[in-house]
Design a protein around this motif. Sequence first.
Motif, PDB file in Angstrom:
ATOM      1  N   ARG A   1      -2.126   0.795  -6.141  1.00 13.10           N
ATOM      2  CA  ARG A   1      -2.116   0.215  -7.484  1.00 13.10           C
ATOM      3  C   ARG A   1      -1.469   1.161  -8.480  1.00 13.10           C
ATOM      4  O   ARG A   1      -0.666   0.737  -9.335  1.00 13.10           O
ATOM      5  CB  ARG A   1      -3.549  -0.104  -7.916  1.00 13.10           C
ATOM      6  CG  ARG A   1      -3.629  -0.800  -9.275  1.00 13.10           C
ATOM      7  CD  ARG A   1      -2.959  -2.158  -9.237  1.00 13.10           C
ATOM      8  NE  ARG A   1      -2.738  -2.685 -10.580  1.00 13.10           N
ATOM      9  CZ  ARG A   1      -2.192  -3.860 -10.831  1.00 13.10           C
ATOM     10  NH1 ARG A   1      -1.796  -4.630  -9.817  1.00 13.10           N
ATOM     11  NH2 ARG A   1      -2.011  -4.282 -12.067  1.00 13.10           N
TER      12      ARG A   1
ATOM     13  N   ARG B   1       0.729   3.374  -7.830  1.00 10.66           N
ATOM     14  CA  ARG B   1       2.161   3.442  -7.521  1.00 10.66           C
ATOM     15  C   ARG B   1       2.911   2.281  -8.168  1.00 10.66           C
ATOM     16  O   ARG B   1       4.026   2.438  -8.661  1.00 10.66           O
ATOM     17  CB  ARG B   1       2.375   3.434  -6.006  1.00 10.66           C
ATOM     18  CG  ARG B   1       3.810   3.661  -5.590  1.00 10.66           C
ATOM     19  CD  ARG B   1       3.944   3.736  -4.069  1.00 10.66           C
ATOM     20  NE  ARG B   1       5.297   4.075  -3.666  1.00 10.66           N
ATOM     21  CZ  ARG B   1       6.273   3.210  -3.541  1.00 10.66           C
ATOM     22  NH1 ARG B   1       6.042   1.917  -3.783  1.00 10.66           N
ATOM     23  NH2 ARG B   1       7.485   3.596  -3.188  1.00 10.66           N
ATOM     24  N   ARG B   2       2.296   1.131  -8.184  1.00 14.93           N
ATOM     25  CA  ARG B   2       2.934  -0.022  -8.833  1.00 14.93           C
ATOM     26  C   ARG B   2       3.117   0.214 -10.316  1.00 14.93           C
ATOM     27  O   ARG B   2       4.043  -0.317 -10.931  1.00 14.93           O
ATOM     28  CB  ARG B   2       2.078  -1.275  -8.608  1.00 14.93           C
ATOM     29  CG  ARG B   2       2.109  -1.798  -7.178  1.00 14.93           C
ATOM     30  CD  ARG B   2       1.324  -3.091  -7.064  1.00 14.93           C
ATOM     31  NE  ARG B   2       1.374  -3.622  -5.717  1.00 14.93           N
ATOM     32  CZ  ARG B   2       0.772  -4.749  -5.338  1.00 14.93           C
ATOM     33  NH1 ARG B   2       0.095  -5.465  -6.231  1.00 14.93           N
ATOM     34  NH2 ARG B   2       0.852  -5.171  -4.097  1.00 14.93           N
ATOM     35  N   ASN B   3       2.204   1.009 -10.894  1.00 13.41           N
ATOM     36  CA  ASN B   3       2.313   1.322 -12.317  1.00 13.41           C
ATOM     37  C   ASN B   3       3.257   2.490 -12.585  1.00 13.41           C
ATOM     38  O   ASN B   3       3.445   2.886 -13.730  1.00 13.41           O
ATOM     39  CB  ASN B   3       0.930   1.653 -12.890  1.00 13.41           C
ATOM     40  CG  ASN B   3      -0.004   0.451 -12.869  1.00 13.41           C
ATOM     41  OD1 ASN B   3       0.453  -0.685 -12.768  1.00 13.41           O
ATOM     42  ND2 ASN B   3      -1.297   0.695 -12.942  1.00 13.41           N
TER      43      ASN B   3
ATOM     44  N   ARG C   1      -6.906  -1.005 -10.985  1.00  8.31           N
ATOM     45  CA  ARG C   1      -6.355  -2.125 -11.760  1.00  8.31           C
ATOM     46  C   ARG C   1      -7.037  -2.241 -13.125  1.00  8.31           C
ATOM     47  O   ARG C   1      -6.416  -2.654 -14.113  1.00  8.31           O
ATOM     48  CB  ARG C   1      -6.535  -3.420 -10.976  1.00  8.31           C
ATOM     49  CG  ARG C   1      -5.844  -4.617 -11.603  1.00  8.31           C
ATOM     50  CD  ARG C   1      -5.853  -5.816 -10.677  1.00  8.31           C
ATOM     51  NE  ARG C   1      -5.110  -6.921 -11.251  1.00  8.31           N
ATOM     52  CZ  ARG C   1      -4.876  -8.062 -10.631  1.00  8.31           C
ATOM     53  NH1 ARG C   1      -5.335  -8.249  -9.395  1.00  8.31           N
ATOM     54  NH2 ARG C   1      -4.192  -9.030 -11.218  1.00  8.31           N
TER      55      ARG C   1
END
Length: 259
Positions: free
Chosen positions: A64, A66-68, A228
């Motif tokens: 999560r 990493r997605r940010n 998240r």
Amino acid sequence: MTWQAGLTGFLAGLLLSIITAPVGVSGAVFLLPVQLSVLHVPSPAVTPTNLLFNVVAGPGALVRYRRNGRLTGPLARLLIAGTLPGVVLGALIRVFALPGPRAFRLVAAAVLLPLGLWLCARALRPGMPDRAPLARPTILGLSLVVGTVGGVYGIGGGSLLGPILAGRGTPMTTLAPAALTATFVTSVAGATTYGILALTSSGDIAPHWTLGLLCGAGGLIGGYLGARLQPRLPEAALRLLLGALAIALAVLYLVQGLA
């Protein structure tokens, strides 16, 4: 192992990771007393079992983050450089020297309690100034120490580093991904070290695989959910949460150390 114990481990990993992932603390720090007192995992096998939890649970929050775009950075590399050799040293100490946990718990309580109170006060009174940021050599030295502690007790160094760095003004958006990344990398190294030592030493050294995997599966889901939630929580709330966790852990260690 009974199915009740497996379900308890899964739910404990899930709930603890939801609470701790937003502030960069591994749920293993609170899972350790659950494994010892509720699930009755023997010592020293509880340490590699806790490290196995970190290995399985860690990717949930890290994916999560990493997605940010907040997973890698100089702080994460600095923490890994210190904690990685420390966790191997800690595993060797745990197996061959087997230090008593009482002294560690009392020292950890003495460190975490004032830090937790400071963070809570800082969160409740935003006008309070942060202390001066720590120099890179100091952070590296602290990482080595907490990595060693993590190798001995399997708690994840973020539980100690997080409050220290947050009290020095490191933003949670930078601190949480870095601390969890270091915890994951060092847990892989620590679990591997214990696995090798289990082949060459007598005693209950190997992790309890089924329980560790079930706890980790809960932590995998909980860590993702906690990461998240982090962007939706204000910095003051995150500091207050980390301070409360530090105080709770300090009280727990103090009670256990004095018992």
